[in-house]
Design an enzyme around this catalytic site. Structure first.
Site, PDB file in Angstrom:
ATOM      1  N   HIS A 117       0.592  -1.336  -0.510  1.00  0.00           N
ATOM      2  CA  HIS A 117       0.060  -0.006   0.112  1.00  0.00           C
ATOM      3  C   HIS A 117       0.930   1.236   0.172  1.00  0.00           C
ATOM      4  O   HIS A 117       1.900   1.013   0.701  1.00  0.00           O
ATOM      5  CB  HIS A 117      -1.164   0.243   1.237  1.00  0.00           C
ATOM      6  CG  HIS A 117      -1.764  -1.545   1.294  1.00  0.00           C
ATOM      7  ND1 HIS A 117      -2.578  -1.507   0.665  1.00  0.00           N
ATOM      8  CD2 HIS A 117      -1.428  -2.479   2.112  1.00  0.00           C
ATOM      9  CE1 HIS A 117      -2.897  -2.737   0.488  1.00  0.00           C
ATOM     10  NE2 HIS A 117      -2.755  -3.402   1.954  1.00  0.00           N
ATOM     11  N   GLU A 164      -1.613  -0.508   8.506  1.00  0.00           N
ATOM     12  CA  GLU A 164      -2.709  -1.170   9.167  1.00  0.00           C
ATOM     13  C   GLU A 164      -2.264  -2.570  10.267  1.00  0.00           C
ATOM     14  O   GLU A 164      -1.503  -2.377   9.735  1.00  0.00           O
ATOM     15  CB  GLU A 164      -3.034  -2.320   8.220  1.00  0.00           C
ATOM     16  CG  GLU A 164      -2.688  -3.169   6.937  1.00  0.00           C
ATOM     17  CD  GLU A 164      -2.819  -4.177   5.365  1.00  0.00           C
ATOM     18  OE1 GLU A 164      -3.564  -3.181   5.108  1.00  0.00           O
ATOM     19  OE2 GLU A 164      -2.105  -4.813   5.553  1.00  0.00           O
ATOM     20  N   HIS A 210       3.112  -7.381   1.382  1.00  0.00           N
ATOM     21  CA  HIS A 210       2.986  -8.680   1.991  1.00  0.00           C
ATOM     22  C   HIS A 210       2.019  -9.156   1.442  1.00  0.00           C
ATOM     23  O   HIS A 210       1.493  -9.468   0.502  1.00  0.00           O
ATOM     24  CB  HIS A 210       2.288  -7.847   3.472  1.00  0.00           C
ATOM     25  CG  HIS A 210       0.955  -6.518   3.582  1.00  0.00           C
ATOM     26  ND1 HIS A 210       1.094  -5.297   2.414  1.00  0.00           N
ATOM     27  CD2 HIS A 210      -0.398  -7.622   3.186  1.00  0.00           C
ATOM     28  CE1 HIS A 210       0.139  -4.928   2.848  1.00  0.00           C
ATOM     29  NE2 HIS A 210      -0.412  -5.876   2.706  1.00  0.00           N
ATOM     30  N   ARG A 259      -0.963  -4.461  -6.626  1.00  0.00           N
ATOM     31  CA  ARG A 259      -0.883  -5.523  -6.508  1.00  0.00           C
ATOM     32  C   ARG A 259       0.075  -6.696  -7.483  1.00  0.00           C
ATOM     33  O   ARG A 259       0.546  -6.417  -8.522  1.00  0.00           O
ATOM     34  CB  ARG A 259      -2.543  -6.266  -7.483  1.00  0.00           C
ATOM     35  CG  ARG A 259      -2.153  -8.245  -6.707  1.00  0.00           C
ATOM     36  CD  ARG A 259      -3.340  -8.629  -7.298  1.00  0.00           C
ATOM     37  NE  ARG A 259      -4.973  -7.888  -7.132  1.00  0.00           N
ATOM     38  CZ  ARG A 259      -6.165  -7.091  -7.647  1.00  0.00           C
ATOM     39  NH1 ARG A 259      -5.768  -7.067  -9.088  1.00  0.00           N
ATOM     40  NH2 ARG A 259      -7.403  -6.880  -7.248  1.00  0.00           N
TER      41      ARG A 259
END
Length: 322
Positions: free
Chosen positions: A102, A119, A177, A197
């Protein structure tokens, strides 16, 4: 008028999803392979709707517009105005998620007029030998990364780790990740749905199409160094809060309770969210009213409520605020 609020879960079908989150739907069982349950969301197109009490049917956006600081807190409202600053999810991976990352706030603002995404994950279930991918095995150069990608050898340079129930991970922007097959987790993140992605295990959807990759967009965002601070170590203390994450974006405490406890939020200028990540029901008591919080359920305590009691014979909660 405000009281502890439950919201209708927003279920998301995913190519890698499973069956465990289907039980969160009280109506629609037609969806296949549910990968995510958005518990509390202020993202456009997926705004949470209240499901309990006199405010049932109201959206989160409507509540913020009407109640402002009473709902989210003075400091939160001044900083985010009508935006709800975090997104709460449960995720079930029956298959591997894509390898992704991200962007930071700065990059996301420039490219997408969005927040970035920091996150954290709390592992609620992990099958034997279930794994996460977090970062690289060793520092690699930009050229080595592009070479491994072009040759289909990205898996060879990624850092894979075995995971167990109760483990906690903090995922910063730029950190490559992926959630592995057999993992179910609770996710707390900034309000953002921006994901780059990198690799999707050569999968195709039911129409035979591969999912879009964001190879070029990701290049400026990737952290090529090895990070060792992604796993949060903590010890549980019955009926006492244990800090997991204290970041500019959200604060998360772990709370394992096996009796009735009193909580005072008079010094907290924020809403508080509870996620039941244990296996027993918790009871939240406010003004002699009782609110039951089953496993895998979420409830929001408005900022104007400063004292509550929690009771359980033994469960685990995440407590989130700003």
């Amino acid at each position: 008028m405000l009281y502890p609020l439950k919201f209708k879960p927003i279920l998301k079908e995913k190519i890698w999803g499973g069956d465990k989150l289907k039980s969160k739907s009280k109506v629609d069982f037609s969806q296949k392979r549910i990968g995510e349950s958005w518990e509390i969301s202020g993202i456009n197109g997926a705004i949470s709707i209240v499901q309990n009490g006199v405010l049932a049917g109201q959206t989160l956006s409507q509540l913020i517009s009407e109640f402002k600081t009473e709902l989210v807190g003075k400091a939160v409202f001044e900083k985010f105005n009508s935006e709800f600053p975090i997104l709460i999810k449960f995720i079930e991976a029956q298959d591997n998620l894509s390898v992704q990352l991200h962007p930071s706030d700065t990059l996301a603002k420039k490219r997408h007029n969005s927040f970035g995404k920091t996150e954290m994950w709390y592992i609620t279930e992990a099958e034997p030998n279930a794994e996460l991918i977090v970062g690289f095995k060793e520092p690699i150069t930009f050229d080595r990364y592009k070479e491994s990608l072009s040759k289909g050898e990205l898996e060879d340079v990624l850092n894979k780790i075995k995971v167990e129930e109760g483990e906690v991970f903090f995922i910063k922007p730029g950190l490559v990740h992926a959630i592995g097959a057999g993992v179910t987790l609770a996710e707390i993140q900034q309000t953002s749905d921006v994901t780059y992605r990198l690799y999707d295990w050569l999968r195709v959807d039911k129409e035979g199409h591969s999912r879009e990759l964001h190879t070029e967009l990701a290049l400026e965002a990737i952290d090529f160094q090895v990070n060792s601070d992604y796993k949060i170590e903590y010890d549980s203390i019955f009926n006492s809060k244990v800090s997991l994450v204290d970041s500019p974006y959200f604060k998360t405490n772990f709370l394992e309770i096996n009796r009735r406890i009193f909580l005072d939020y008079s010094s907290v200028d924020s809403f508080v969210i509870y996620l039941n990540v244990g296996t027993q029901t918790a009871e939240l008591i406010h003004n002699e009213n009782s609110f039951m919080l089953s496993p895998m359920e979420t409830i929001l305590l408005p900022a104007c409520i400063k004292t509550i009691e929690l009771k359980s014979s033994g469960t685990k909660l995440l407590e989130i605020s700003i």
